[in-house]
Enzyme design. Structure first.
Site, PDB file in Angstrom:
ATOM      1  CB  SER A 126      -0.846  -0.029   1.271  1.00 40.15           C
ATOM      2  OG  SER A 126      -1.400   1.236   1.512  1.00 40.15           O
ATOM      3  CE1 TYR A 150      -3.532  -2.576   5.572  1.00 40.84           C
ATOM      4  CE2 TYR A 150      -3.235  -0.283   4.934  1.00 40.84           C
ATOM      5  CZ  TYR A 150      -3.494  -1.596   4.594  1.00 40.84           C
ATOM      6  OH  TYR A 150      -3.704  -1.936   3.286  1.00 40.84           O
ATOM      7  CE  LYS A 154      -1.331  -4.608   3.410  1.00 44.10           C
ATOM      8  NZ  LYS A 154      -1.677  -5.920   2.865  1.00 44.10           N
TER       9      LYS A 154
END
Ligand code: NAD
Ligand code: UDP
Length: 340
Positions: A126, A150, A154
């Protein structure tokens, strides 16, 4: 025989659109999903669209027994790993859940792939891995500095992949950093079906247009952008899905690791998106300006050059098309997918 591709999270938003494009490109996708954020009826919709219902294995990517079954019963040649959790707020409240599913889940999957001699892997990363570097245009060499759990999850998987390929150069790995996926398949049969109140802009706007929500709250109009509202590089989910096919094909040619941003190279402000949606839906979107949302970055977009050179891929669908397709999906499925 068609090439079998394991698609984890294949009944989710991006996964389902990728499964459709894989089938249409002549691949045989096999889905592994635990339905923690998707509905079974997606499979019938995929069948309506493509004439083929993909094989499904229900289970968690962290479950080694399930993975043994998947790899023993099929002749998988590559894995696309969409399975994971993606809500920034939830990742701050429940880091263990995020590191377990996103990081541990990917590691278990990679370990099992290695055991079965499968070494081709496409990973959903992302643009959040870049954090807030202080400028708008992100290339793949923009320094990585995630600002929430989050984004950290990643980044951690990316790091595992970089080290894996360094140690074992016969792996073929694509890290794809998505910008802001929106839109739906133009048939209106599959689309994004958020549970509860949407945290993201496009599904919220769409629910206001259909009358499910009263008005949009715009988080700040004092950013240093064209009209003061936040700007993002929205990418049509079908373009994004096609980016995965391009990545699989690029991996046939290159050993090692490729890391590519997938976006359009344009950015759209909140107000511009609202106006484009009003045009697409012929509805008025009432809104109010409220405080900035903590942790939001003012503006960013990708430099799409590397995707073009490395994958021979570029996004084709503009913001108007993204709004038109979102609106068609919303109108045809005002309550989202039926409950299982
Ligand atoms: P989604 O929630 O719609 O899809 C994820 C799918 O994975 C769901 O079907 C869910 O049921 C499944 N899943 C979750 N945990 C699982 C587990 N432990 N085992 C098996 N299946 C599991 O999300 P999406 O928008 O399609 O995103 C797909 C991937 O792309 C995610 O990894 C996400 O982090 C990443 N991503 C998404 C965005 C975005 O804005 N949508 C942006 C950048 C990256
Ligand atoms: N946004 C907004 N109201 C909402 C949801 C989002 O004004 O209800 C804004 C948000 O501040 C950002 C842009 O819309 O500038 C995109 O937000 P989204 O959550 O969709 O994506 P992300 O922040 O993850 O890039």
């Amino acid at each position: 025989m068609e090439t079998q591709i394991l698609v984890t999270g294949g009944t989710g938003y991006i996964g389902s659109h990728t499964v459709v494009e894989l089938i249409q490109a002549g691949y045989d996708p096999i889905i592994l999903d635990n339905f923690s954020n998707s509905k079974r009826s997606v499979l019938e919709q995929i069948k309506k669209l493509t004439g083929k219902e993909p094989k499904l294995i229900e289970g968690d990517i962290r479950n080694e027994k399930v993975l043994d079954r998947v790899f023993q019963e099929n002749k998988i040649e590559a894995v696309i790993n969409f399975a994971g959790r993606k809500a920034v707020g939830e990742s701050q409240v429940n880091p263990l859940l995020y590191f377990s599913i996103n990081v541990e889940g990917s590691i278990v999957l990679l370990r099992k792939m290695k055991e079965y001699g499968i070494k081709r892997f496409v990973f959903s990363s992302s643009a959040t891995v870049y954090g807030d570097p202080g400028y708008d245009c992100f290339t793949e060499s923009t320094p990585l500095s995630p600002i929430n759990n989050y984004g950290e999850s990643k980044w951690m998987v990316e790091e595992v992949l970089r080290r894996l390929v360094q140690a074992e150069p016969d792996w073929k790995v694509a890290i794809l950093r998505y910008f802001n996926p929106v839109g739906a398949h133009e048939s209106g049969l599959i689309g994004e079906d958020p549970s509860g109140i949407p945290a993201n802009l496009m599904p919220f706007v769409s629910q206001v247009a259909v009358g499910k929500r009263e008005k949009l709250r715009i988080f700040g109009n004092d950013y240093p952008t064209r009209d003061g509202t936040g700007a993002r590089d929205y990418i049509h989910v079908v373009d994004l899905a096609l980016g995965h096919i391009a990545a699989l094909e690029a991996l046939n040619k290159n050993d090692g690791l490729i890391t590519v941003n997938l976006g359009t190279g344009n950015n759209t402000t909140v107000l511009e998106l609202v106006h484009a949606f009003e045009k697409a839906s012929d509805k008025q979107i009432p809104y109010e300006i409220v405080e900035r949302r903590p942790g939001d970055v003012a503006a960013y977009y990708t430099d799409p050059t590397l995707a073009k050179t490395l994958l021979n891929w570029e996004a084709q669908r503009d913001i108007n098309k993204m709004c038109e397709d979102t609106w068609r999906w919303q109108q045809m499925n005002p309550q989202g997918y039926p409950e299982d």
